[in-house]
Structures are given as structure tokens and as C-alpha cells.
Design a protein around this motif. Sequence first.
Motif, mmCIF file in Angstrom:
data_model
loop_
_atom_site.group_PDB
_atom_site.id
_atom_site.type_symbol
_atom_site.label_atom_id
_atom_site.label_comp_id
_atom_site.label_asym_id
_atom_site.label_seq_id
_atom_site.Cartn_x
_atom_site.Cartn_y
_atom_site.Cartn_z
ATOM 1 N N PHE A 11 49.876 66.426 23.272
ATOM 2 C CA PHE A 11 50.254 66.225 21.875
ATOM 3 C C PHE A 11 51.711 66.558 21.576
ATOM 4 C CE2 PHE A 11 50.596 67.646 17.458
ATOM 5 C CZ PHE A 11 50.277 66.457 16.834
ATOM 6 N N PRO A 12 52.287 67.691 22.074
ATOM 7 C CA PRO A 12 53.701 67.950 21.746
ATOM 8 C C PRO A 12 54.651 66.847 22.221
ATOM 9 C CG PRO A 12 52.676 69.925 22.596
ATOM 10 C CD PRO A 12 51.695 68.816 22.784
ATOM 11 N N ARG A 13 54.398 66.292 23.405
ATOM 12 C CA ARG A 13 55.244 65.211 23.897
ATOM 13 C C ARG A 13 55.086 63.970 23.019
ATOM 14 N NH1 ARG A 13 54.323 63.254 29.878
ATOM 15 N NH2 ARG A 13 52.448 62.451 28.882
ATOM 16 N N PHE A 14 53.869 63.694 22.598
ATOM 17 C CA PHE A 14 53.615 62.573 21.697
ATOM 18 C C PHE A 14 54.342 62.774 20.367
ATOM 19 C CE2 PHE A 14 50.982 61.039 18.147
ATOM 20 C CZ PHE A 14 51.101 59.680 18.357
ATOM 21 N N LEU A 15 54.287 63.985 19.828
ATOM 22 C CA LEU A 15 54.944 64.283 18.557
ATOM 23 C C LEU A 15 56.453 64.103 18.662
ATOM 24 C CD1 LEU A 15 54.599 65.317 15.655
ATOM 25 C CD2 LEU A 15 54.884 67.629 16.562
ATOM 26 N N ILE A 16 57.040 64.572 19.753
ATOM 27 C CA ILE A 16 58.486 64.415 19.944
ATOM 28 C C ILE A 16 58.843 62.931 20.053
ATOM 29 C CG2 ILE A 16 60.360 64.827 21.592
ATOM 30 C CD1 ILE A 16 59.028 67.559 22.147
ATOM 31 N N GLY A 21 61.351 58.134 17.748
ATOM 32 C CA GLY A 21 61.197 56.740 17.341
ATOM 33 C C GLY A 21 61.454 56.544 15.858
ATOM 34 N N PHE A 22 60.990 57.485 15.052
ATOM 35 C CA PHE A 22 61.219 57.397 13.606
ATOM 36 C C PHE A 22 62.710 57.435 13.291
ATOM 37 C CE2 PHE A 22 62.115 59.858 9.751
ATOM 38 C CZ PHE A 22 61.661 58.966 8.802
ATOM 39 N N PHE A 23 63.429 58.391 13.902
ATOM 40 C CA PHE A 23 64.857 58.508 13.607
ATOM 41 C C PHE A 23 65.642 57.315 14.151
ATOM 42 C CE2 PHE A 23 63.828 63.070 13.023
ATOM 43 C CZ PHE A 23 64.275 63.169 11.721
ATOM 44 N N LEU A 24 65.259 56.807 15.317
ATOM 45 C CA LEU A 24 65.966 55.646 15.855
ATOM 46 C C LEU A 24 65.774 54.423 14.972
ATOM 47 C CD1 LEU A 24 65.383 55.942 19.696
ATOM 48 C CD2 LEU A 24 67.516 56.257 18.444
ATOM 49 N N THR A 25 64.560 54.181 14.510
ATOM 50 C CA THR A 25 64.333 53.005 13.671
ATOM 51 C C THR A 25 64.915 53.190 12.270
ATOM 52 O OG1 THR A 25 62.136 53.823 13.076
ATOM 53 C CG2 THR A 25 62.273 52.260 14.883
ATOM 54 N N THR A 26 65.030 54.422 11.822
ATOM 55 C CA THR A 26 65.607 54.673 10.507
ATOM 56 C C THR A 26 67.117 54.512 10.520
ATOM 57 O OG1 THR A 26 63.824 56.215 9.998
ATOM 58 C CG2 THR A 26 65.791 56.364 8.643
ATOM 59 N N PHE A 27 67.781 55.033 11.558
ATOM 60 C CA PHE A 27 69.241 55.038 11.580
ATOM 61 C C PHE A 27 69.857 53.832 12.261
ATOM 62 C CE2 PHE A 27 68.431 59.731 11.249
ATOM 63 C CZ PHE A 27 68.844 59.821 9.940
#
Length: 65
Positions: A11-16, A21-27
Motif C-alpha cells: 500500500f505505501p508504494r501504491f500511495l506514493i 501521478g496526481f502531481f504530474l497530471t496536474t502540473f
Amino acid sequence: MSNFWVNLYKFPRFLINVLIGFFLTTFQPIFKLLKNRKDRLLGITTIAVTIVLFYRIIQIITDSI
């Protein structure tokens, strides 16, 4: 039951990965805007105005408390 612990350790690796991915697609659109000179000026001005606006709002809220 061992499957549960294996999944829990993953789970921690999945969360990271999800956060990256969120920050890359946002920025990504912001980085595309920074390539053009006119758009760069507009983007930097917008970011600066937003930061100043948030600072003033937080300052007003903390002064009223």
C-alpha cells in the motif's frame, strides 16, 4: 491471511505512485504553458497574484481571531 499482509505492505508504494501521478497530471499543463514567453509571463503573474491573495486572506482571518 498472509495475502492481507502482502497487500498491506504494498500500500505505501501504491500511495506514493498515486500521489506522483496526481502531481504530474496536474502540473503538466502548467509546464507546457511555461514554454511560450507570453504564456510564461501570464502564468507567473497568475501564480504571484494567487499567492498574495491567499496570504492576505489568511492574514485577515488570523487578525480577526
